[in-house]
Design a protein around this motif. Structure first.
Motif, mmCIF file in Angstrom:
data_model
loop_
_atom_site.group_PDB
_atom_site.id
_atom_site.type_symbol
_atom_site.label_atom_id
_atom_site.label_comp_id
_atom_site.label_asym_id
_atom_site.label_seq_id
_atom_site.Cartn_x
_atom_site.Cartn_y
_atom_site.Cartn_z
ATOM 1 N N ARG A 53 45.190 44.363 33.174
ATOM 2 C CA ARG A 53 46.255 43.496 33.667
ATOM 3 C C ARG A 53 47.616 43.982 33.188
ATOM 4 O O ARG A 53 48.592 44.025 33.938
ATOM 5 C CB ARG A 53 46.046 42.063 33.175
ATOM 6 C CG ARG A 53 44.865 41.325 33.779
ATOM 7 C CD ARG A 53 44.751 39.954 33.098
ATOM 8 N NE ARG A 53 43.699 39.119 33.651
ATOM 9 C CZ ARG A 53 42.463 39.055 33.192
ATOM 10 N NH1 ARG A 53 42.106 39.826 32.169
ATOM 11 N NH2 ARG A 53 41.579 38.239 33.741
ATOM 12 N N GLY A 54 47.653 44.335 31.898
ATOM 13 C CA GLY A 54 48.922 44.789 31.324
ATOM 14 C C GLY A 54 49.406 46.089 31.928
ATOM 15 O O GLY A 54 50.596 46.245 32.244
ATOM 16 N N GLU A 80 37.472 47.536 40.435
ATOM 17 C CA GLU A 80 36.720 46.653 39.534
ATOM 18 C C GLU A 80 35.249 46.608 39.939
ATOM 19 O O GLU A 80 34.895 46.914 41.078
ATOM 20 C CB GLU A 80 37.292 45.232 39.562
ATOM 21 C CG GLU A 80 38.026 44.792 38.295
ATOM 22 C CD GLU A 80 37.135 44.727 37.065
ATOM 23 O OE1 GLU A 80 35.903 44.810 37.188
ATOM 24 O OE2 GLU A 80 37.683 44.615 35.957
ATOM 25 N N VAL A 81 34.402 46.210 38.996
ATOM 26 C CA VAL A 81 32.996 45.929 39.296
ATOM 27 C C VAL A 81 32.701 44.439 39.169
ATOM 28 O O VAL A 81 31.672 43.966 39.641
ATOM 29 C CB VAL A 81 32.053 46.723 38.360
ATOM 30 C CG1 VAL A 81 32.206 48.223 38.587
ATOM 31 C CG2 VAL A 81 32.294 46.378 36.887
ATOM 32 N N ASP A 82 33.601 43.698 38.529
ATOM 33 C CA ASP A 82 33.436 42.260 38.332
ATOM 34 C C ASP A 82 34.128 41.519 39.471
ATOM 35 O O ASP A 82 35.336 41.648 39.649
ATOM 36 C CB ASP A 82 34.039 41.857 36.985
ATOM 37 C CG ASP A 82 33.789 40.404 36.628
ATOM 38 O OD1 ASP A 82 34.042 39.534 37.494
ATOM 39 O OD2 ASP A 82 33.374 40.128 35.496
ATOM 40 N N LEU A 94 38.909 39.445 42.268
ATOM 41 C CA LEU A 94 39.569 38.362 42.984
ATOM 42 C C LEU A 94 40.905 38.012 42.332
ATOM 43 O O LEU A 94 41.912 37.771 43.013
ATOM 44 C CB LEU A 94 38.649 37.136 43.026
ATOM 45 C CG LEU A 94 39.168 35.900 43.772
ATOM 46 C CD1 LEU A 94 39.477 36.229 45.225
ATOM 47 C CD2 LEU A 94 38.149 34.762 43.669
ATOM 48 N N GLU A 95 40.921 37.995 41.012
ATOM 49 C CA GLU A 95 42.170 37.707 40.304
ATOM 50 C C GLU A 95 43.224 38.774 40.602
ATOM 51 O O GLU A 95 44.398 38.463 40.818
ATOM 52 C CB GLU A 95 41.919 37.634 38.795
ATOM 53 C CG GLU A 95 43.148 37.253 38.007
ATOM 54 C CD GLU A 95 42.890 37.088 36.531
ATOM 55 O OE1 GLU A 95 43.816 36.668 35.811
ATOM 56 O OE2 GLU A 95 41.768 37.396 36.077
ATOM 57 N N ALA A 96 42.813 40.046 40.638
ATOM 58 C CA ALA A 96 43.755 41.119 40.941
ATOM 59 C C ALA A 96 44.333 40.959 42.344
ATOM 60 O O ALA A 96 45.528 41.194 42.575
ATOM 61 C CB ALA A 96 43.081 42.476 40.788
ATOM 62 N N ASP A 109 46.834 38.299 42.243
ATOM 63 C CA ASP A 109 48.039 38.746 41.543
ATOM 64 C C ASP A 109 48.887 39.691 42.398
ATOM 65 O O ASP A 109 49.937 40.151 41.962
ATOM 66 C CB ASP A 109 47.663 39.439 40.226
ATOM 67 C CG ASP A 109 47.228 38.440 39.158
ATOM 68 O OD1 ASP A 109 47.490 37.242 39.320
ATOM 69 O OD2 ASP A 109 46.622 38.874 38.155
ATOM 70 N N GLY A 110 48.391 40.005 43.592
ATOM 71 C CA GLY A 110 49.198 40.768 44.527
ATOM 72 C C GLY A 110 48.884 42.250 44.621
ATOM 73 O O GLY A 110 49.605 43.000 45.286
ATOM 74 N N TYR A 111 47.803 42.701 43.973
ATOM 75 C CA TYR A 111 47.471 44.117 43.994
ATOM 76 C C TYR A 111 46.453 44.430 45.095
ATOM 77 O O TYR A 111 45.680 43.557 45.512
ATOM 78 C CB TYR A 111 46.893 44.548 42.641
ATOM 79 C CG TYR A 111 47.832 44.300 41.490
ATOM 80 C CD1 TYR A 111 49.072 44.934 41.430
ATOM 81 C CD2 TYR A 111 47.499 43.405 40.476
ATOM 82 C CE1 TYR A 111 49.951 44.693 40.377
ATOM 83 C CE2 TYR A 111 48.369 43.157 39.426
ATOM 84 C CZ TYR A 111 49.595 43.804 39.382
ATOM 85 O OH TYR A 111 50.463 43.566 38.366
ATOM 86 N N THR A 112 46.451 45.658 45.538
ATOM 87 C CA THR A 112 45.406 46.135 46.439
ATOM 88 C C THR A 112 44.151 46.393 45.620
ATOM 89 O O THR A 112 44.209 47.040 44.566
ATOM 90 C CB THR A 112 45.838 47.439 47.130
ATOM 91 O OG1 THR A 112 47.006 47.175 47.920
ATOM 92 C CG2 THR A 112 44.734 47.975 48.023
#
Length: 421
Positions: free
Chosen positions: A222-223, A239-241, A246-248, A251-254
């Protein structure tokens, strides 16, 4: 009398002392704890073995532990993270045994771990769990004398939880990494800033307008994503989780797979704590000039043996940049030998954020010295809530920030079940 030590050059001690003093200016929580430690001496007569990154901030922690009465021996938790001037200063000016040399080979690395264990520690302090692992595999004679330990980082906590689940963990260890005043700040803001700092120092490349791939969206990921985005990069997260993915997205990321990201990324940064996140099939797809780095604890996240096998030539093109030339003419660049880029190519986390992390280390060490194995079994333990809150209060006070307190009426409401709508 000089303490046992193995450092690169004691003549660097004066420079190291000045740099530790500079770090100390931004570490008011540790300063407050040091004053208490001088009065209370909670670690009096306790041998403490530490395996941490030997940086200015670690130097300050060692001073505080000694002020609390501990006999400390320190070795490096990564061969490329040692700041030789800091190591020299701790030996020459503070009388602390340090066994660490920047760039040490694997044999020296583990010889230094054994040198720390030779003091027969009652407490251990680890970053990555190599000290604990060595005790459990090669120095089991020490086990009965150890009260407990602490662990600094996500990778180490993962290893320790595996040991506990398999029933092989021999003494209780506090997961300092999981304290809110550690991972919410150190992992996110510290890793984010220091990783981008390491990449820029190593490459002098512009992030703005580039495509920056972050693998792993834990607190460290995240940082890194936040800071890369803040520098103007287009950030892709792998990600694998599913929850973190979903959080990413939110947060606006691809978010996509590494197979897809490999073909478009300019920069790749792994922060997963796992192995071979970037591997052979990804190297085949990367564009010419792709830059790869790792900010996870161990140098296994990039499959370097596979890249070496693919390359027809490799050369050191900058101090912390190695270029791998592939048969089709594409060049793939690896920073800091795939080790922690924020420590190998820069100076690690800023002092102000390590202030809270190392405050947790100091207070947890004192807690273990007083409580140890009393009434508990060998398991991975959380940081006591009162320690977390104490550190937050001291940090806020040092920043000149005041917060509210609950009124008696509010406390009653929160503790009752009768008062609803």
């Amino acid at each position: 009398m000089q303490v046992p030590a193995d450092v690169t050059n004691l003549e660097l001690a004066s420079k190291g002392r000045e740099r530790i003093e500079w770090a100390a200016q931004a570490m008011p929580v540790l300063a407050s704890i040091e004053e208490d430690f001088k009065k209370e001496r909670p670690l009096e007569g306790v041998n403490l073995g530490a395996c941490l990154h030997v940086t200015t901030e670690t130097g300050r922690l060692m001073q505080v532990l000694k002020a609390g009465g501990a006999r400390v021996a320190l070795c490096a938790s990564n061969p490329l993270s040692t700041q030789d001037d800091v190591a020299a200063s701790l030996v020459a000016h503070d009388g602390i045994s340090v066994f660490a040399r920047r760039g040490e080979d694997r044999d020296t690395y583990f010889r230094h771990i054994h040198a720390v264990l030779d003091i027969r520690p009652r407490l251990t302090m680890d970053d990555g769990a190599d000290l604990v692992s060595t005790i459990h595999t090669e120095r089991r004679d020490l086990m009965d004398g150890i009260l407990g330990g602490t662990e600094e980082t996500t990778t180490g906590v993962i290893r320790l939880r595996s040991m506990a689940e398999k029933g092989v963990l021999g003494y209780p260890i506090i997961a300092v990494n999981d304290a809110n005043t550690k991972h919410l700040f150190d992992n996110r803001y510290g890793t984010g800033q220091s990783t981008v700092d390491g990449i820029i120092r190593a490459t002098n490349r512009l992030l703005a307008g580039s495509t920056f791939v972050v693998s792993g969206y834990g607190w460290c990921g995240r940082g890194v994503a936040m800071r890369a985005s803040g520098m103007g990069a287009r950030v892709i997260v792998t990600e694998v989780d599913p929850l973190r993915a979903l959080e990413a997205v939110m947060d606006g990321y691809t978010v996509t797979t590494m197979d897809e990201a490999a073909a478009v990324g300019d920069f790749f940064c792994t922060v997963t704590g796992d192995m071979h996140v970037l591997r052979r099939e990804h190297f085949h797809k990367m564009k010419d000039g792709a830059i790869l780095c790792n900010s996870g604890h161990f140098d296994v996240e990039i499959d370097l043996p596979a890249l070496v096998d693919l390359a027809v030539q490799r050369k050191r093109i900058r101090d912390e940049v190695e270029e791998f030339l592939l048969p089709d003419g594409r060049r793939i660049n690896v920073l800091a030998e795939g080790r922690l880029v924020n420590l190998a190519a820069a100076e690690g986390h800023p002092s102000s954020v390590m202030d809270m992390s190392f405050a947790n280390q100091a207070l947890c060490a004192a807690h273990l010295a007083q409580n140890g194995r009393r009434g508990g079994k060998a398991q991975v333990l959380p940081v006591p809530v009162e320690i977390d809150r104490k550190i937050a209060r001291i940090k806020l006070r040092s920043m000149g920030v005041a917060i509210d307190s609950l009124t008696p009426e509010q406390e009653k409401y929160l503790s009752s079940w009768e008062m609803g709508t």
